[in-house]
Design an enzyme around this catalytic site. Structure first.
Site, short mmCIF file in Angstrom:
data_model
loop_
_atom_site.label_atom_id
_atom_site.label_comp_id
_atom_site.label_asym_id
_atom_site.label_seq_id
_atom_site.Cartn_x
_atom_site.Cartn_y
_atom_site.Cartn_z
N GLU A 279 0.79 -0.75 0.09
CA GLU A 279 0.32 -0.24 -0.18
C GLU A 279 0.91 1.63 0.52
O GLU A 279 0.68 1.76 1.10
CB GLU A 279 -0.83 0.29 1.16
CG GLU A 279 -1.69 -1.21 1.59
CD GLU A 279 -2.89 -0.79 2.33
OE1 GLU A 279 -2.44 -0.31 3.45
OE2 GLU A 279 -3.64 -2.38 2.92
N ARG A 318 2.27 20.26 6.23
CA ARG A 318 3.33 18.88 6.35
C ARG A 318 4.52 20.38 7.32
O ARG A 318 4.39 19.86 8.27
CB ARG A 318 4.22 18.52 5.07
CG ARG A 318 3.15 17.53 4.58
CD ARG A 318 3.53 16.19 3.17
NE ARG A 318 4.57 15.41 4.87
CZ ARG A 318 5.29 14.82 4.65
NH1 ARG A 318 6.39 16.48 4.16
NH2 ARG A 318 5.48 14.51 5.73
N TYR A 322 4.74 18.48 11.10
CA TYR A 322 5.12 17.92 11.07
C TYR A 322 6.60 18.90 10.64
O TYR A 322 7.64 17.39 11.13
CB TYR A 322 5.20 16.16 10.53
CG TYR A 322 4.14 16.25 10.23
CD1 TYR A 322 2.91 14.92 10.81
CD2 TYR A 322 2.98 16.06 8.58
CE1 TYR A 322 1.92 14.90 11.02
CE2 TYR A 322 2.75 15.79 8.34
CZ TYR A 322 1.75 15.07 9.40
OH TYR A 322 0.34 14.30 8.80
N CYS A 350 -2.13 33.97 9.12
CA CYS A 350 -2.20 35.00 10.37
C CYS A 350 -1.40 33.49 11.61
O CYS A 350 -2.34 34.03 12.41
CB CYS A 350 -3.14 35.58 11.09
SG CYS A 350 -3.47 37.01 9.57
N GLU A 351 -0.40 33.80 10.92
CA GLU A 351 0.01 32.09 12.33
C GLU A 351 1.49 32.38 12.23
O GLU A 351 1.84 32.29 11.51
CB GLU A 351 -0.68 30.83 12.26
CG GLU A 351 -1.66 30.47 12.45
CD GLU A 351 -2.28 29.02 13.22
OE1 GLU A 351 -1.36 28.34 13.42
OE2 GLU A 351 -3.68 28.94 12.75
N TYR A 379 0.68 14.04 -0.10
CA TYR A 379 -0.40 14.54 1.34
C TYR A 379 0.18 15.79 1.29
O TYR A 379 0.71 16.88 2.41
CB TYR A 379 1.44 14.56 2.59
CG TYR A 379 0.68 12.85 3.05
CD1 TYR A 379 -0.93 11.89 3.03
CD2 TYR A 379 1.89 11.74 2.93
CE1 TYR A 379 -0.89 10.70 3.69
CE2 TYR A 379 1.71 9.81 2.65
CZ TYR A 379 0.48 10.05 3.06
OH TYR A 379 0.58 8.07 3.04
N1 LLP Z 1 -1.80 1.97 4.12
C1 LLP Z 1 -2.47 2.73 5.60
C2 LLP Z 1 -3.47 1.69 6.29
C3 LLP Z 1 -2.03 3.95 5.75
O1 LLP Z 1 -2.50 4.79 7.03
C4 LLP Z 1 -1.08 4.84 5.33
C5 LLP Z 1 -0.63 5.99 5.36
C6 LLP Z 1 -0.66 4.20 4.09
C7 LLP Z 1 -0.40 2.58 3.59
C8 LLP Z 1 0.42 4.58 3.27
O2 LLP Z 1 1.43 5.32 3.64
P1 LLP Z 1 2.56 5.14 2.80
O3 LLP Z 1 3.36 4.79 1.86
O4 LLP Z 1 2.49 6.97 2.19
O5 LLP Z 1 3.61 5.86 4.08
N2 LLP Z 1 0.09 12.96 6.55
C9 LLP Z 1 1.60 11.98 6.99
C10 LLP Z 1 0.99 10.61 6.40
C11 LLP Z 1 0.90 9.62 6.96
C12 LLP Z 1 0.29 8.44 6.37
C13 LLP Z 1 -1.00 7.94 7.05
N3 LLP Z 1 -1.21 6.57 6.46
C14 LLP Z 1 2.73 12.93 6.48
O6 LLP Z 1 2.36 14.26 5.39
O7 LLP Z 1 3.97 12.93 6.22
#
Ligand code: LLP
Length: 423
Positions: A279, A318, A322, A350-351, A379
């Site tokens: 995934e 982001r 983070y 304004c932050e 993201y």
């Molecule tokens: N599968 C599931 C169940 C997930 O919750 C996620 C990401 C993925 C796959 C995909 O993960 P990846 O390959 O993209 O690492 N907003 C955050 C990232 C949150 C990820 C949430 N879940 C950021 O901007 O770093």
């Protein structure tokens, strides 16, 4: 970043000038490279195929949350990607983009009854369940509708997967999955419920993981569980290994190679006769996109040199959320012989936290110049908001050297048309 190059001193996305994009779409605007998306997908697929062999069944189910624009999903669909979705909205997007339901896995800790029903009707490949309560609800809905729900449990292996604490999901103190120690009894119980068909095991330990060790520890637990479940007479056809592959946002971040990842997968699962599901989200989309923004003005205050740009934390959250580092480069190539200035790139919101990058060395930047925020394909747009009553900015994809608008700007007028003052 081979799809984002300077040609005649101007940043190009494939062979399209960033200046032409600005002319057509104004700024801020998200810009994606179709060929980069394709290359990323193929590189992962090739690495897995070369280690596992052609015949080992696998499914790369692109994690739609990273970038859910239907044009992006559609590019991946043409490469036979599946989709990992976590809401009815993402499910509808995946289907609209052409992904067949038998290539869709439905994840998420809080699927509602309506969402479970929609996914059942849509015939998704697998529900990745996160609790016994969810299992019971799904069974109830399946029985009511005379259907069978194919399920896997998401196992929480209690592994610290590094990355930012807000995106690590594999630890025992997070809301995700079923404790490893309760896995067997959960599967045994699921077997007794009507409307439920056990088909798989699922894990996802976190995101932006840059070392293989946490994957190895988690995979060991999955293999252990697989053997336990098979011995107990369960039917396991699919092993879903989740996402999490990290990317190198800048030179300070080094990550494992896809070959190393694929070798690990082969070592742990090569001899197991199951379809392996992956995934990936960030890995596919992050470096396929930039956020193009225009300089509103330069500003000096105390010892700081600010560049105020027209993109802000509402467009790309982001950095604020983070402390993520996204490189910022100038669209017009910087003259390396001139003295560099240490700038903070900030947005108009304004932050105090509306800082897109705290330290960028550039020179000769002035009002009207264009900058590009790199690695914004994952993201980015999906996490944007209209905070400070700003527009939701457009998204474009460069494909065959054409500029395609794949999401129009959503303006304040659009938002106002949804609001009203009571009589
Ligand atoms: N599968 C599931 C169940 C997930 O919750 C996620 C990401 C993925 C796959 C995909 O993960 P990846 O390959 O993209 O690492 N907003 C955050 C990232 C949150 C990820 C949430 N879940 C950021 O901007 O770093």
């Amino acid at each position: 970043m081979s799809n984002f190059n300077y040609i005649n001193e101007i940043l190009h996305i494939d062979n399209v000038s960033a200046l032409d994009i600005e002319k057509k779409c104004k700024t801020p605007v998200y810009v994606y490279s179709e060929s980069r998306l394709i290359n990323n997908f193929k590189k992962l697929e090739d690495a897995l195929t070369s280690k596992l062999g052609e015949n080992h069944p696998k499914l790369i189910a692109y994690s739609v949350k990273a970038n859910s624009n239907i044009a992006v999903i559609n590019v991946l669909n043409k490469l036979n990607s599946g989709a990992d979705v976590v809401s009815s909205g993402e499910l509808k997007r995946a289907i609209k983009a052409g992904i067949q339901s038998e290539r869709i896995v439905f994840s998420g800790v809080g699927k509602t009854a309506d969402e479970l029903f929609l996914a059942l009707q849509s015939n998704v490949l697998q529900f990745n369940l996160e609790s016994i309560e969810e299992l019971e609800k799904l069974s109830e809905i399946a029985v009511e509708n005379n259907m069978m729900a194919p399920i896997a449990f998401r196992i929480n292996p209690d592994i610290d997967a590094g990355g930012h604490e807000k995106i690590a999901t594999g630890g025992s103190n997070t809301k995700f999955g079923i404790p490893f120690s309760q896995a067997l009894e959960s599967y045994n119980y699921a077997k007794t419920l009507s409307g439920i068909k056990i088909v798989g095991i699922d894990i996802h330990i976190g995101s932006q993981i840059t070392e293989l060790d946490p994957f190895e520890l988690a995979f060991n637990k999955v293999v252990l569980l697989y053997n336990t479940l098979i011995t107990a007479g369960h039917n396991i056809e699919n092993i879903d290994l989740g996402g999490g592959i990290g990317v190198s946002y800048d030179k300070t971040i080094s990550t494992f190679s896809l070959d190393e990842y694929a070798s690990l997968v082969k070592k742990k699962f090569g001899s197991i006769d199951c379809k392996l599901i992956f995934e990936p989200g960030r890995y596919i989309a992050a470096d396929a996109g930039i956020l193009l923004t225009k300089v509103i003005r330069n500003k000096e205050s105390y010892d700081n040199c600010f560049i105020v740009v027209d993109a802000a934390m509402n467009d790309i959250l982001r950095p604020a959320l983070y402390d993520a580092k996204h490189e910022v480069i100038s669209v017009k190539e910087i003259n390396k012989n001139k003295e560099f200035v240490d700038y903070q790139i900030v947005g108009p919101i304004c932050e105090t936290g509306d800082i897109l990058n705290k330290k960028v060395y550039l020179n000769s930047i002035k009002e009207g110049d264009l900058l590009a925020i790199k690695h914004a394909g994952a993201y980015g747009a999906v996490m944007s908001s209209q905070y400070n009553s700003r527009d939701l900015i457009p998204e474009i994809i460069v494909a065959n050297n054409n500029i395609n608008i794949i999401r129009k700007r959503i303006t304040i007028e659009d938002f106002l048309s949804y609001e009203s003052i009571p009589e």
